[in-house]
Design an enzyme around this catalytic site. Structure first.
Site, PDB file in Angstrom:
ATOM      1  N   HIS A 158       0.816  -1.224   0.000  1.00  0.00           N
ATOM      2  CA  HIS A 158       0.000   0.000   0.000  1.00  0.00           C
ATOM      3  C   HIS A 158       0.846   1.268   0.000  1.00  0.00           C
ATOM      4  O   HIS A 158       0.295   2.373  -0.069  1.00  0.00           O
ATOM      5  CB  HIS A 158      -0.939   0.024   1.208  1.00  0.00           C
ATOM      6  CG  HIS A 158      -1.931  -1.099   1.230  1.00  0.00           C
ATOM      7  ND1 HIS A 158      -2.708  -1.424   0.144  1.00  0.00           N
ATOM      8  CD2 HIS A 158      -2.269  -1.987   2.203  1.00  0.00           C
ATOM      9  CE1 HIS A 158      -3.478  -2.454   0.447  1.00  0.00           C
ATOM     10  NE2 HIS A 158      -3.228  -2.819   1.684  1.00  0.00           N
ATOM     11  N   ASP A 193      -2.581 -10.522  -2.167  1.00  0.00           N
ATOM     12  CA  ASP A 193      -3.180 -10.007  -0.928  1.00  0.00           C
ATOM     13  C   ASP A 193      -4.646  -9.680  -1.204  1.00  0.00           C
ATOM     14  O   ASP A 193      -4.995  -9.270  -2.312  1.00  0.00           O
ATOM     15  CB  ASP A 193      -2.414  -8.755  -0.490  1.00  0.00           C
ATOM     16  CG  ASP A 193      -2.785  -8.278   0.895  1.00  0.00           C
ATOM     17  OD1 ASP A 193      -2.006  -8.513   1.827  1.00  0.00           O
ATOM     18  OD2 ASP A 193      -3.875  -7.651   1.036  1.00  0.00           O
ATOM     19  N   HIS A 195      -6.299  -7.262  -0.376  1.00  0.00           N
ATOM     20  CA  HIS A 195      -6.481  -5.833  -0.629  1.00  0.00           C
ATOM     21  C   HIS A 195      -5.677  -5.412  -1.860  1.00  0.00           C
ATOM     22  O   HIS A 195      -4.561  -5.898  -2.063  1.00  0.00           O
ATOM     23  CB  HIS A 195      -6.031  -5.032   0.598  1.00  0.00           C
ATOM     24  CG  HIS A 195      -6.724  -5.450   1.861  1.00  0.00           C
ATOM     25  ND1 HIS A 195      -6.084  -6.114   2.886  1.00  0.00           N
ATOM     26  CD2 HIS A 195      -8.025  -5.331   2.223  1.00  0.00           C
ATOM     27  CE1 HIS A 195      -6.957  -6.362   3.857  1.00  0.00           C
ATOM     28  NE2 HIS A 195      -8.148  -5.908   3.474  1.00  0.00           N
ATOM     29  N   ASP A 282      -4.143 -12.792   3.603  1.00  0.00           N
ATOM     30  CA  ASP A 282      -5.403 -12.379   4.226  1.00  0.00           C
ATOM     31  C   ASP A 282      -6.637 -12.653   3.370  1.00  0.00           C
ATOM     32  O   ASP A 282      -7.753 -12.297   3.761  1.00  0.00           O
ATOM     33  CB  ASP A 282      -5.350 -10.915   4.679  1.00  0.00           C
ATOM     34  CG  ASP A 282      -4.786  -9.982   3.621  1.00  0.00           C
ATOM     35  OD1 ASP A 282      -4.583 -10.429   2.479  1.00  0.00           O
ATOM     36  OD2 ASP A 282      -4.550  -8.797   3.938  1.00  0.00           O
TER      37      ASP A 282
HETATM   38 ZN   LIG Z   1      -4.150  -7.066   2.957  1.00  0.00          ZN
END
Ligand SMILES: [Zn+2]
Length: 339
Positions: A158, A193, A195, A282
């Site tokens: 991120h 991931d 996200h 995750d």
């Molecule tokens: Zn994540």
């Protein structure tokens, strides 16, 4: 499987994250480092403590002012009378705000987009050690052909060129991919991931040497929001080299692996010399984020398919949070490489 890590990665140990109007326990605890190391050692042919690398490799993807800010922010924060125990921003620029101020609180908001990246005394050392693990694993991948696992904590995907975001400070996978592409040419970076790898997408948006693909929860319905849509396909210089696969909340093994196979087909068409994986865990059904429903077997399938490409593969740890299943999930993932 070569395993690369550095013990300083446990020095960053934030306590809280502010979410839903409450201070909740921070998901990126130092225990993640110890758990990942313990499990990875069971699958390792060799375990290496990464040499610390300084900031030079970081500057291939990060802004020099941002790196210097992270280097010095803790000392500046401690000099403020009545400052809290962790550096946490309380103000951010948004659309139509385009000037970086000199005051620490203003600068802190400039280099971050939320309260999710609390900074303590050991944070910079951990972020640097995390990046150093990715750098050294990339160097070893070029020497040995891989596969290699870079135990990176805090995670990185991120983090933008000049922005900490979503518990990430330095973009470890991007630093590794840039390093590999500078030496080898074309590199694919696949982000599994749950996200979206928003920082990574932004860093390679106009880089025709790096193909970036991300499978993640639909940004209309899950963090990090604002980017990760399917129509984001790359800048003018790299059109078609950014592939987003937004998937619905509750995605199961079958739907995920079908999308993953489509990603691998696109990667094959790009014909990279190596693959870097932003290896978040995750998307697991057992992860505290409770977004996708992947079994541990699915993680073994993912790594098995990566191994079957025959390309050098560098796994860079991203998310995946403490739960009774986390070690088994990493074990299934690393085990998929077959020893
Ligand atoms: Zn994540």
């Amino acid at each position: 499987m070569l395993v690369v890590h550095h013990p300083d990665e446990a020095r960053h140990d934030p306590e809280h994250v502010f979410r839903m109007g409450r201070f909740l326990p921070q998901p990126d605890r130092a225990d993640r480092y110890r758990l990942f190391l313990s499990e990875a050692c069971k699958h390792a042919s060799e375990v290496v403590e990464a040499p610390l690398c300084g900031t030079e490799p970081l500057l291939t993807v990060h802004d020099a002012g941002y790196v210097e800010f992270l280097q010095t922010v803790w000392q500046r924060w401690r000099a403020i009378p009545d400052a809290g125990p962790e550096v946490v921003p309380s103000v951010h620029p948004t659309q139509r705000m385009h000037r970086k101020p000199k005051d620490l609180l203003g600068e802190l908001g400039w280099y971050s987009n939320s309260t999710s990246c609390p900074i303590g005394e050991g944070t910079y050392a951990s972020a640097l050690a995390s990046a150093a693990s990715a750098v050294h694993a990339a160097d070893r991948l070029m020497a040995d052909g891989g596969p290699a696992y870079a135990l990176c904590r805090p995670p990185g995907h991120h983090a933008y060129r000049d922005l900490m975001s979503g518990v990430c400070f330095f973009n470890n996978a991007a630093i590794a991919a840039r390093r590999l592409s500078q030496a080898m040419g074309r590199v694919a970076l696949i982000d599994i991931d749950v996200h979206h790898g928003n920082g990574t997408q932004d860093i390679f948006w106009s880089d025709s040497n790096v193909f970036f693909a991300s499978l993640h929860v639909d940004p209309d319905f899950g963090p990090p929001y604002y980017a990760g849509y399917a129509d984001e396909t790359g800048g003018d210089e790299a059109r078609g080299l950014n592939l987003n696969k937004p998937l619905p909340v509750g995605t199961d093994d079958r739907a995920y692996l079908a999308a993953f196979d489509e990603v691998l087909a696109s990667v094959a068409r790009f014909a990279p010399k190596a693959i870097v994986v932003s290896a978040g865990l995750d998307a697991s059904a057992y992860d505290p984020v409770q977004t996708f429903r992947l079994s541990n077997e699915a993680f073994g399938e993912i790594s098995g398919r990566l191994a079957a490409t025959g390309l050098p593969v560098l796994l860079v740890q991203e998310g995946g949070y403490l739960s009774p299943n986390l070690a088994a999930c990493l074990g299934a993932f690393l085990g998929g490489f077959g020893g």
